[in-house]
Write an enzyme that holds these catalytic residues in place. Structure first.
Site, mmCIF file in Angstrom:
data_model
loop_
_atom_site.group_PDB
_atom_site.id
_atom_site.type_symbol
_atom_site.label_atom_id
_atom_site.label_comp_id
_atom_site.label_asym_id
_atom_site.label_seq_id
_atom_site.Cartn_x
_atom_site.Cartn_y
_atom_site.Cartn_z
ATOM 1 N N GLY A 59 30.704 46.794 2.750
ATOM 2 C CA GLY A 59 31.850 47.114 1.913
ATOM 3 C C GLY A 59 31.514 47.253 0.443
ATOM 4 N N ASN A 60 30.488 46.521 -0.018
ATOM 5 C CA ASN A 60 30.108 46.599 -1.431
ATOM 6 C C ASN A 60 29.562 47.965 -1.806
ATOM 7 O OD1 ASN A 60 27.737 45.546 0.241
ATOM 8 N ND2 ASN A 60 26.720 46.200 -1.626
ATOM 9 N N LYS A 62 37.995 38.107 10.531
ATOM 10 C CA LYS A 62 37.554 39.285 9.794
ATOM 11 C C LYS A 62 38.361 39.448 8.506
ATOM 12 C CE LYS A 62 35.551 43.253 9.008
ATOM 13 N NZ LYS A 62 34.158 43.292 8.544
ATOM 14 N N LYS A 92 31.837 45.691 11.546
ATOM 15 C CA LYS A 92 31.042 46.925 11.496
ATOM 16 C C LYS A 92 29.565 46.672 11.791
ATOM 17 C CE LYS A 92 28.587 47.139 7.384
ATOM 18 N NZ LYS A 92 28.613 45.701 7.184
ATOM 19 N N LYS A 135 25.657 39.999 10.449
ATOM 20 C CA LYS A 135 24.489 40.861 10.221
ATOM 21 C C LYS A 135 23.270 40.309 10.950
ATOM 22 C CE LYS A 135 25.967 42.638 5.727
ATOM 23 N NZ LYS A 135 27.366 42.258 5.940
#
Length: 316
Positions: free
Chosen positions: A9-10, A122, A206, A266
């Site tokens: 998102g960053n 989330k 994601k 991640k």
């Protein structure tokens, strides 16, 4: 090589930035300057997050009370189109005209018995003060959790099981296209008992969706670009150490050190991908994207690594 690059998102909207389109377009342009370098030499698939964007759409929906709020699966599809458009345009501005770039609306199957539906984790949307979060929770029935010193809305994030458009994705790759797909974790969908496919009120992580994508297309490298230069042990503490390379089993032993809403998914997605074959995943910053693919930057996760390799401690 075949590379799947997942943008955090960053890369689309930095923490604290106003959620205006100019900021998002500028950030996407910066990301695509790096991704275009990969596309010139490798087969490339691009996925992306959508937390800030889907949260903004949900706020806009809540503000218009003439109709019922649109469900999260529909909002997720909207973010795929919006973000995919920006990425596709900026990639096209940097690649030769004959290089095709395509965005594919992607549905991903989830299971309704997933425990995530009883424990939302989330984060989506902006950060709020505790007072603002309390008011929104009362007015909208939303769930909030701490995000640093602030509060953020959280929604269910079930595990992805199947990418419905995987044949189309493979076809486009094999015909030389850069493919933007599985955006925002994909649109969460499931089968009803009568065989109908329907949307689900959730947002898939994601990183897990991108890891599934990387396995399904037999990628050589799976890269997750975030705002951290690597995965760290003791992150934020005086003795933090960057992990330069790790075997999935060694990372599993330290999973309690990774934040559930950010680094843990991640790490989990990277380990799942690495265990799927003699392949490697990498986690690091977008500015190091070429080094991440080459295995010379960030944290590399592979079954070919023995144990856990740490960088030298920072000098005092």
């Amino acid at each position: 090589m075949r590379v799947v690059a997942a943008l955090g998102g960053n890369a689309l909207l930095r923490r604290g930035q106003p959620m205006i389109i100019e900021n998002q377009r500028e950030n996407v342009a910066t990301a695509c300057a790096q991704l275009a370098l990969l596309a010139e030499e490798h087969e490339l698939l691009i996925s992306h997050g959508n937390g800030p964007q889907i949260g903004l759409l949900a706020l806009e929906e809540a503000a218009y009370t003439e109709v019922e709020d649109y469900p999260l699966d529909v909002l997720g599809a909207e973010t795929q189109g919006m973000i995919g458009y920006l990425v596709e345009q900026e990639m096209g501005n940097r690649l030769p005209e004959e290089k095709p770039v395509a965005t594919l609306l992607t549905m991903i199957e989830v299971h309704l018995d997933d425990p995530a539906f009883t424990e939302p984790t989330k984060p989506i949307g902006p950060v709020y003060s505790p007072e603002e979060a309390e008011a929104l929770a009362a007015a909208q029935g939303w769930t909030f959790r701490e995000d640093g010193d602030a509060m953020r809305r959280v929604v269910p994030s079930p595990r992805p099981h199947r990418i419905f458009e995987i044949r189309q994705i493979r076809w486009m790759l094999e015909h030389g296209s850069v493919v933007i797909c599985a955006g925002g974790g994909g649109v969460p969908t499931t089968y009803m008992p009568d065989g109908r496919l329907v949307g689900v009120e959730a947002v898939i992580d994601k990183d897990h969706a991108s890891g599934l994508l990387a396995r399904e297309v037999a990628a050589d490298v799976f890269v997750m670009a975030t705002d951290a230069s690597a995965v760290y042990l003791g992150f934020g503490g005086p003795d933090q150490r960057a992990i330069t390379a790790a075997h999935p089993d060694a990372l599993d032993e330290h999973r309690h050190e990774f934040a559930a809403g950010s680094m843990l998914p991640k790490v989990e997605a990277a380990c799942d991908f690495a265990r799927a074959g003699e392949r490697s995943a990498a986690i690091g910053t977008l500015g190091d994207i070429e080094g991440l693919v080459a295995g010379t930057a960030g944290t590399r996760i592979s079954t070919q690594v023995d144990g856990l390799l740490l960088a030298d401690p920072d000098p005092e």
